[in-house]
Design an enzyme around this catalytic site. Structure first.
Site, PDB file in Angstrom:
ATOM      1  N   GLN A 163       0.795  -1.226   0.000  1.00 46.08           N
ATOM      2  CA  GLN A 163       0.000   0.000   0.000  1.00 46.08           C
ATOM      3  C   GLN A 163       0.828   1.276   0.000  1.00 46.08           C
ATOM      4  O   GLN A 163       0.405   2.288  -0.559  1.00 46.08           O
ATOM      5  CB  GLN A 163      -0.910  -0.021   1.231  1.00 46.08           C
ATOM      6  N   GLU A 205      -3.013   9.677  -0.569  1.00 48.13           N
ATOM      7  CA  GLU A 205      -2.117  10.284   0.411  1.00 48.13           C
ATOM      8  C   GLU A 205      -1.041  11.150  -0.243  1.00 48.13           C
ATOM      9  O   GLU A 205      -0.046  11.499   0.383  1.00 48.13           O
ATOM     10  CB  GLU A 205      -1.502   9.194   1.288  1.00 48.13           C
ATOM     11  N   ASP A 242       4.583  -0.111   3.815  1.00 50.38           N
ATOM     12  CA  ASP A 242       3.339  -0.533   4.463  1.00 50.38           C
ATOM     13  C   ASP A 242       2.733  -1.590   3.562  1.00 50.38           C
ATOM     14  O   ASP A 242       2.180  -1.277   2.507  1.00 50.38           O
ATOM     15  CB  ASP A 242       2.376   0.642   4.643  1.00 50.38           C
ATOM     16  N   GLU A 291       5.383  -2.020   7.896  1.00 47.33           N
ATOM     17  CA  GLU A 291       4.093  -1.956   8.592  1.00 47.33           C
ATOM     18  C   GLU A 291       3.178  -3.071   8.096  1.00 47.33           C
ATOM     19  O   GLU A 291       3.114  -3.339   6.899  1.00 47.33           O
ATOM     20  CB  GLU A 291       3.461  -0.590   8.323  1.00 47.33           C
ATOM     21  N   ASP A 318      -0.415  -1.955  12.623  1.00 51.06           N
ATOM     22  CA  ASP A 318      -1.495  -0.988  12.376  1.00 51.06           C
ATOM     23  C   ASP A 318      -2.830  -1.703  12.528  1.00 51.06           C
ATOM     24  O   ASP A 318      -3.445  -1.666  13.590  1.00 51.06           O
ATOM     25  CB  ASP A 318      -1.335  -0.382  10.984  1.00 51.06           C
ATOM     26  N   LYS A 343      -3.379   5.767  15.405  1.00 56.89           N
ATOM     27  CA  LYS A 343      -4.399   6.481  14.634  1.00 56.89           C
ATOM     28  C   LYS A 343      -5.547   6.821  15.581  1.00 56.89           C
ATOM     29  O   LYS A 343      -6.214   5.922  16.097  1.00 56.89           O
ATOM     30  CB  LYS A 343      -4.905   5.621  13.474  1.00 56.89           C
ATOM     31  N   ARG A 372      -4.833   9.306   8.356  1.00 56.43           N
ATOM     32  CA  ARG A 372      -5.612   8.312   7.620  1.00 56.43           C
ATOM     33  C   ARG A 372      -5.641   8.714   6.150  1.00 56.43           C
ATOM     34  O   ARG A 372      -5.320   9.843   5.799  1.00 56.43           O
ATOM     35  CB  ARG A 372      -7.054   8.212   8.142  1.00 56.43           C
ATOM     36  N   SER A 373      -6.062   7.803   5.301  1.00 54.49           N
ATOM     37  CA  SER A 373      -6.091   8.122   3.869  1.00 54.49           C
ATOM     38  C   SER A 373      -7.156   9.163   3.554  1.00 54.49           C
ATOM     39  O   SER A 373      -7.010   9.958   2.622  1.00 54.49           O
ATOM     40  CB  SER A 373      -6.308   6.857   3.041  1.00 54.49           C
ATOM     41  N   LYS A 394       3.722   9.606  10.481  1.00 57.98           N
ATOM     42  CA  LYS A 394       3.414   9.189   9.117  1.00 57.98           C
ATOM     43  C   LYS A 394       2.229  10.023   8.662  1.00 57.98           C
ATOM     44  O   LYS A 394       1.120   9.849   9.172  1.00 57.98           O
ATOM     45  CB  LYS A 394       3.065   7.701   9.103  1.00 57.98           C
TER      46      LYS A 394
END
Length: 434
Positions: A163, A205, A242, A291, A318, A343, A372-373, A394
């Protein structure tokens, strides 16, 4: 004068054009705080519930009017009268009011919006920066950024299973310089992609989403960009991945099925083969952090991965931990992973977020504060990273205002801290033995 007198929520849009919440909190003195709530695309199975309306005739079912109503008609009447400085008391009151283990009644998005707005109102009341209010007098560490410059998986249409492909400018002397290095590499990468005839459109992102010939092609292209910008891979700048492995794990067959994103002919790996593959990548490239290398429910896989690579690379949970102390405590006890991604909307309150960071640090795990995205212009996570001296953040690539808002806030904080500010770079990876 610090008593809460009004709480109000409204529906606004996030960076993907989907609805989310914005909450405002007011006190007797006129102090004011506003919080906006992010949203994820690849979400962990055990995350707190993001309450959506489900009405397909409105925003395709993604409306948040139920959560807005819960703030305005349920939560507000319970926290009006609280001292705005009582963050824990207010957060615990909302958790009790919800009464479910996953905040499924009121919605974690409703509760989090209030939690953030309360903290901002308290900082406004005390006339101090948010990071200072949350962290106290010893707040000083600027986080080492993980910059997601290639988007794959569920964050783009690029045919890559992993990702995120990130650069980590851990060799920089200051956060300001780290940000500059990242921006220069981002632009060098864009030039390389153009020369190869690859797409330079960006994903959720802010990273590029080109049609690379697999993972290795993506990593090697980033290495070329680092060098083209004048930096040394593995010394100045490192690489992070990730994998978001839960997105392509087939639980029935117990395999990591890369064909979901990469198409026919792509790899299908067992847990043991997945670990072998990640070790191969770590040995071949200057990778410092991975990740979600294993599926969120593959505890045996996580333990085996940690035993194999845990001393020389950061292994971040995560979807595996979902910012939840119950899962983190189990991971610590079973020696699974060595880092947790933080998060705020995975758990739903600032109090629980800080609890997770503290538990991680006490166990020698690192804590990586994350966006977050689906983001907003809210920059609270920048303040949280500094307030907790977490050491890592991040928050996306070097494009899109929803990402840059956090970086710019960190620049302001570094300026405000002056000579007290510390950028620890590689030292923020204190969980590694190499």
């Amino acid at each position: 004068m610090s008593i809460i007198t009004d709480v109000y929520a409204r529906e606004v849009l996030d960076s993907r054009g989907n609805p989310t919440l914005e909450v405002e909190v007011y006190t007797e003195s006129g102090a004011f705080g506003r919080g906006m709530v992010p949203s994820g695309a690849s979400t962990g199975e055990h995350e707190a519930v993001e309450l959506r309306d489900g009405d397909k005739a409105r925003y395709g079912g993604l409306g948040t009017q139920k959560a807005v109503d819960n703030v305005n008609n349920v939560i507000a009447e319970h926290i009006i009268g609280f001292d705005v400085r009582d963050q824990q008391g207010i957060d615990r009151a909302m958790i009790a009011l919800d009464g479910t283990p996953n905040k499924g009644k009121l919605g974690a998005n409703a509760i989090l919006g209030v939690s953030i707005a309360v903290a901002r109102a308290a900082a406004d009341y005390l006339e101090v920066p948010l990071y200072s209010y949350l962290g106290g007098f010893n707040t000083k560490v600027l986080p080492t950024p993980m910059m997601n410059i290639i988007n794959g998986g569920s964050h783009s249409d690029a045919p890559i299973a992993f990702q995120e492909f990130m650069i980590v400018p851990a060799g920089a002397p200051t956060f300001k310089e780290a940000l500059r290095w990242g921006a220069e590499i981002f632009h060098a990468l864009k030039k390389i992609l153009k020369e190869r005839g690859l797409e330079t459109a960006v994903g959720d992102e802010g990273g590029f989403a080109p049609r690379f010939d697999g993972t290795e092609d993506g990593v090697e292209t980033i290495i070329k960009a680092i060098e083209a910008a004048g930096y040394v891979p593995g010394k100045d700048v490192f690489i992070g991945l990730d994998c978001a492995s839960s997105e392509f794990y087939d639980a029935e067959r117990k395999v990591y099925d890369y064909t979901k994103f990469e198409g026919e002919g792509a790899a299908v790996r067992t847990a043991a083969e997945q670990i072998d593959y990640l070790e191969e990548l770590v040995n071949k490239y200057p990778i410092i952090t991975i990740e979600d290398g294993m599926d969120e429910n593959d505890w045996d896989g996580w333990k085996a991965l940690t035993e194999r690579l845990g001393d020389k690379v950061q292994l971040v949970g995560d979807d595996f931990f979902v910012t939840n102390t119950a899962y983190l405590e189990k991971g610590i006890a079973e020696h699974a992973a060595n880092s947790i991604l933080i998060k705020v909307n995975q758990i739903g309150t600032l109090t629980e977020t800080f609890d997770a960071i503290e538990m991680a640090k006490e166990a020698g795990y690192t804590a990586v504060v994350s966006h977050r995205s689906g983001e907003t212009e809210d920059s609270t996570i920048a303040d949280i990273a500094v307030a907790t001296n977490a050491g890592q953040i991040k928050t996306g690539s070097l494009s899109r205002t929803d990402r840059i808002a956090k970086y710019n806030q960190l620049l302001r904080i570094e300026d405000q801290l002056g000579e007290v500010a510390e950028y620890r770079g590689l030292k923020s990876f204190y969980n590694l033995k190499k």
